[in-house]
Design an enzyme around this catalytic site. Sequence first.
Site, PDB file in Angstrom:
ATOM      1  N   ASP B   4     -13.945 -51.278 -18.542  1.00 41.64           N
ATOM      2  CA  ASP B   4     -13.193 -52.573 -18.178  1.00 41.64           C
ATOM      3  C   ASP B   4     -12.816 -52.222 -16.821  1.00 41.64           C
ATOM      4  O   ASP B   4     -11.402 -51.740 -16.639  1.00 41.64           O
ATOM      5  CB  ASP B   4     -12.280 -52.885 -19.331  1.00 41.64           C
ATOM      6  CG  ASP B   4     -11.577 -54.164 -19.090  1.00 41.64           C
ATOM      7  OD1 ASP B   4     -11.520 -54.652 -17.774  1.00 41.64           O
ATOM      8  OD2 ASP B   4     -10.820 -54.567 -19.738  1.00 41.64           O
ATOM      9  N   ARG B   7      -9.219 -53.624 -15.582  1.00 44.37           N
ATOM     10  CA  ARG B   7      -8.326 -53.036 -16.180  1.00 44.37           C
ATOM     11  C   ARG B   7      -7.966 -51.670 -15.643  1.00 44.37           C
ATOM     12  O   ARG B   7      -6.914 -51.546 -15.058  1.00 44.37           O
ATOM     13  CB  ARG B   7      -8.535 -52.869 -17.547  1.00 44.37           C
ATOM     14  CG  ARG B   7      -7.607 -52.030 -18.274  1.00 44.37           C
ATOM     15  CD  ARG B   7      -7.765 -52.249 -19.779  1.00 44.37           C
ATOM     16  NE  ARG B   7      -8.838 -51.703 -20.259  1.00 44.37           N
ATOM     17  CZ  ARG B   7      -9.243 -51.177 -21.715  1.00 44.37           C
ATOM     18  NH1 ARG B   7      -8.142 -51.242 -22.382  1.00 44.37           N
ATOM     19  NH2 ARG B   7     -10.390 -50.777 -22.163  1.00 44.37           N
ATOM     20  N   GLU B  53      -1.619 -37.954 -27.160  1.00 41.10           N
ATOM     21  CA  GLU B  53      -2.741 -38.584 -27.881  1.00 41.10           C
ATOM     22  C   GLU B  53      -2.741 -38.537 -29.350  1.00 41.10           C
ATOM     23  O   GLU B  53      -2.756 -37.246 -29.702  1.00 41.10           O
ATOM     24  CB  GLU B  53      -4.198 -38.247 -27.284  1.00 41.10           C
ATOM     25  CG  GLU B  53      -5.495 -38.881 -27.860  1.00 41.10           C
ATOM     26  CD  GLU B  53      -5.446 -40.413 -27.937  1.00 41.10           C
ATOM     27  OE1 GLU B  53      -5.092 -40.989 -27.194  1.00 41.10           O
ATOM     28  OE2 GLU B  53      -5.539 -40.752 -29.081  1.00 41.10           O
ATOM     29  N   GLU B  83       6.352 -40.273 -31.352  1.00 43.27           N
ATOM     30  CA  GLU B  83       7.484 -40.429 -32.200  1.00 43.27           C
ATOM     31  C   GLU B  83       7.599 -38.861 -32.916  1.00 43.27           C
ATOM     32  O   GLU B  83       8.790 -38.499 -33.286  1.00 43.27           O
ATOM     33  CB  GLU B  83       7.426 -41.346 -33.519  1.00 43.27           C
ATOM     34  CG  GLU B  83       7.768 -42.871 -32.732  1.00 43.27           C
ATOM     35  CD  GLU B  83       6.202 -43.521 -32.474  1.00 43.27           C
ATOM     36  OE1 GLU B  83       5.044 -42.522 -32.035  1.00 43.27           O
ATOM     37  OE2 GLU B  83       6.017 -44.678 -32.136  1.00 43.27           O
ATOM     38  N   GLU B  97      -1.368 -47.299 -21.267  1.00 46.29           N
ATOM     39  CA  GLU B  97      -1.965 -48.712 -21.505  1.00 46.29           C
ATOM     40  C   GLU B  97      -1.965 -48.868 -22.706  1.00 46.29           C
ATOM     41  O   GLU B  97      -2.837 -48.459 -23.433  1.00 46.29           O
ATOM     42  CB  GLU B  97      -3.574 -48.247 -20.805  1.00 46.29           C
ATOM     43  CG  GLU B  97      -4.527 -49.449 -20.533  1.00 46.29           C
ATOM     44  CD  GLU B  97      -4.731 -50.398 -22.059  1.00 46.29           C
ATOM     45  OE1 GLU B  97      -4.037 -51.205 -22.400  1.00 46.29           O
ATOM     46  OE2 GLU B  97      -5.948 -50.052 -22.415  1.00 46.29           O
ATOM     47  N   GLU B 106      -2.129 -55.065 -32.445  1.00 45.63           N
ATOM     48  CA  GLU B 106      -2.710 -53.411 -32.361  1.00 45.63           C
ATOM     49  C   GLU B 106      -2.272 -52.901 -31.077  1.00 45.63           C
ATOM     50  O   GLU B 106      -2.601 -51.803 -30.498  1.00 45.63           O
ATOM     51  CB  GLU B 106      -4.336 -53.396 -32.447  1.00 45.63           C
ATOM     52  CG  GLU B 106      -4.501 -53.952 -33.964  1.00 45.63           C
ATOM     53  CD  GLU B 106      -5.892 -53.556 -34.223  1.00 45.63           C
ATOM     54  OE1 GLU B 106      -6.746 -53.096 -33.625  1.00 45.63           O
ATOM     55  OE2 GLU B 106      -6.244 -53.766 -35.621  1.00 45.63           O
ATOM     56  N   HIS B 248     -11.517 -56.832 -21.210  1.00 46.38           N
ATOM     57  CA  HIS B 248     -11.908 -56.748 -22.802  1.00 46.38           C
ATOM     58  C   HIS B 248     -11.037 -57.462 -23.653  1.00 46.38           C
ATOM     59  O   HIS B 248     -11.245 -57.821 -24.896  1.00 46.38           O
ATOM     60  CB  HIS B 248     -12.007 -55.333 -23.089  1.00 46.38           C
ATOM     61  CG  HIS B 248     -10.639 -54.525 -23.594  1.00 46.38           C
ATOM     62  ND1 HIS B 248      -9.586 -54.553 -22.652  1.00 46.38           N
ATOM     63  CD2 HIS B 248     -10.157 -54.240 -24.662  1.00 46.38           C
ATOM     64  CE1 HIS B 248      -8.735 -54.135 -23.174  1.00 46.38           C
ATOM     65  NE2 HIS B 248      -8.896 -53.911 -24.613  1.00 46.38           N
TER      66      HIS B 248
END
Lengths: 320, 320
Positions: B4, B7, B53, B83, B97, B106, B248
């Site tokens: 994208d 973006r 990640e 967390e 992002e 989501e 997107h």
Amino acid sequence: MLKDEYRLNAYKSAISRNKPLFKDKIVLDIGAGTGILSIFCAKAGARKVFAVEANLKMAEICQKVIDDNNLKRIIKVYQGEIENIKLPQKVDIIISEWMGHYLFHEGMIDSVLHARKYLKDGGKMFPETCHIYASMCELPDQYDFWKDVHGVDMSAVGEAYRKSSCDEPHIQLVDKKSLLCDPNVICSINMYDIDPDSLKEICADNLAVMKRNGSIQGVCIWFSVDFPNGISSERIYLSTSPYQNPTHWKQTVIVLPREVVVEKSEPILYKLIFSKMAKRVYQISVQFSDPSDIAHPITCNCFYTKCIVSKTHLNGLQQI
Amino acid sequence: MLKDEYRLNAYKSAISRNKPLFKDKIVLDIGAGTGILSIFCAKAGARKVFAVEANLKMAEICQKVIDDNNLKRIIKVYQGEIENIKLPQKVDIIISEWMGHYLFHEGMIDSVLHARKYLKDGGKMFPETCHIYASMCELPDQYDFWKDVHGVDMSAVGEAYRKSSCDEPHIQLVDKKSLLCDPNVICSINMYDIDPDSLKEICADNLAVMKRNGSIQGVCIWFSVDFPNGISSERIYLSTSPYQNPTHWKQTVIVLPREVVVEKSEPILYKLIFSKMAKRVYQISVQFSDPSDIAHPITCNCFYTKCIVSKTHLNGLQQI
């Protein structure tokens, strides 16, 4: 169906260019959906159209569309699977938009072939023949793209992506410029006499000769279907080739986990295997072999000495 | 993210136009994915980047990309959810992002807000503000298209489709020409001090004045995010508006089951409600009310006599 203009136009023109075939005839439309093909047939002069639609909700919508277009005298909707329905009579024409990705995936060919029992002798099928094609191709989106993403080497992402995705076919558009060779015809189907059992496994050795230097990064697969062209000398067909307008089927791509560098005139021998796993579900695999393992055609353009000699000899003969 | 362009460019330019902010700083990248933003930050001069990640496989790919780009001295990959991770120190910048369709769907805003505990006083967030917008719109694909499909009245299909689809938002591109009014700002979020609990339900009355005659067939929703612009007077932002390049995220559309014919200058009062149903899942609903139920702004352009009088009076005052 309705929003894929190229597809809809192909069917529409197959019907309108064969009007004498439809005039006063009985037509069976399998997987009628919204009823658009049944309506085209009725408008082309069909006396009766049996519109068979398995989905209950869709059959109701189909009936409503037919009522709205004042065609309920001509089109009769049957809700159910063609295998479980009893039609009142045989038909002159079977029409169906049954094709799935790479022809077979989630396609309804079995139902259409089953319905041949309703086709009168000499009756017509729309479409009546189908072909599957394959060509070696480059896949810049899956390969080159990752080498430099805004100055960052992302090859590892591309590699992981290809590794995870080479197990299943990709539905994507392939640029015709990415094709490395002329396509091979993998399979030809005559809808009148094909035995459904023969479609459980489709498998053939194919020899492809590269038209330029490049890297084989995937195998691009597509199909075409041909309609009867009773009153026209012109072919009436629908092709999902990269050389044609894109359709919702796009093309089907088998991504290779690693690219193979090839040069112009290099021969590549490969086997493409379609194995039926379940109703409407196929597995596709590709195997490469040594191209010297099979006899090349007499007119082969590959760089093998034998082929060059044979071609030169042939050219000599033609000049005599 | 990587395919994208709009973006990616927005983030890239937010970083490169804020280089002094990144110089020798500690950065936290939440949902690092392939690591592209972490790498941009490292290249902009960050001393240390924590790339968090959650997905195990993705974290491995991220690590490989960082190694391939010789940045493992600067970027440290943490596999896990923010967390559940303990970072060794506070950070100067949080970049992420995290946005989903209509910002929340989501999306990872909760994780990013949770991570504020790692942000030093005066630290920066990329992005730092977010806005959700809505506008009444026409939806030719869902309405007009069905009225005449190759000469066939398919309205029944359109109606059934809208009926089945008005329960859930559609992700689709809306042509700016289909917008019927200026957008309302539905919600503004300051990432530094927003209370996550306040995002459980977002709900506001909105008055929209039609800019032309037309039919309200849906509500078009989009969002924008703004980045810090410490060294620039120009706004650095990423917008998913129909007026911008498509992303997107496209736009989000609530399709109305039946269209409402409106005329130029007509005021429409509507409530758009975002209700959080589960982590990362929202339900959106729209309610229309009588536009005379609320006070219109003094500068309202609608055709209510009161608003015309007030506007004329105001214009008179300005001329004095």
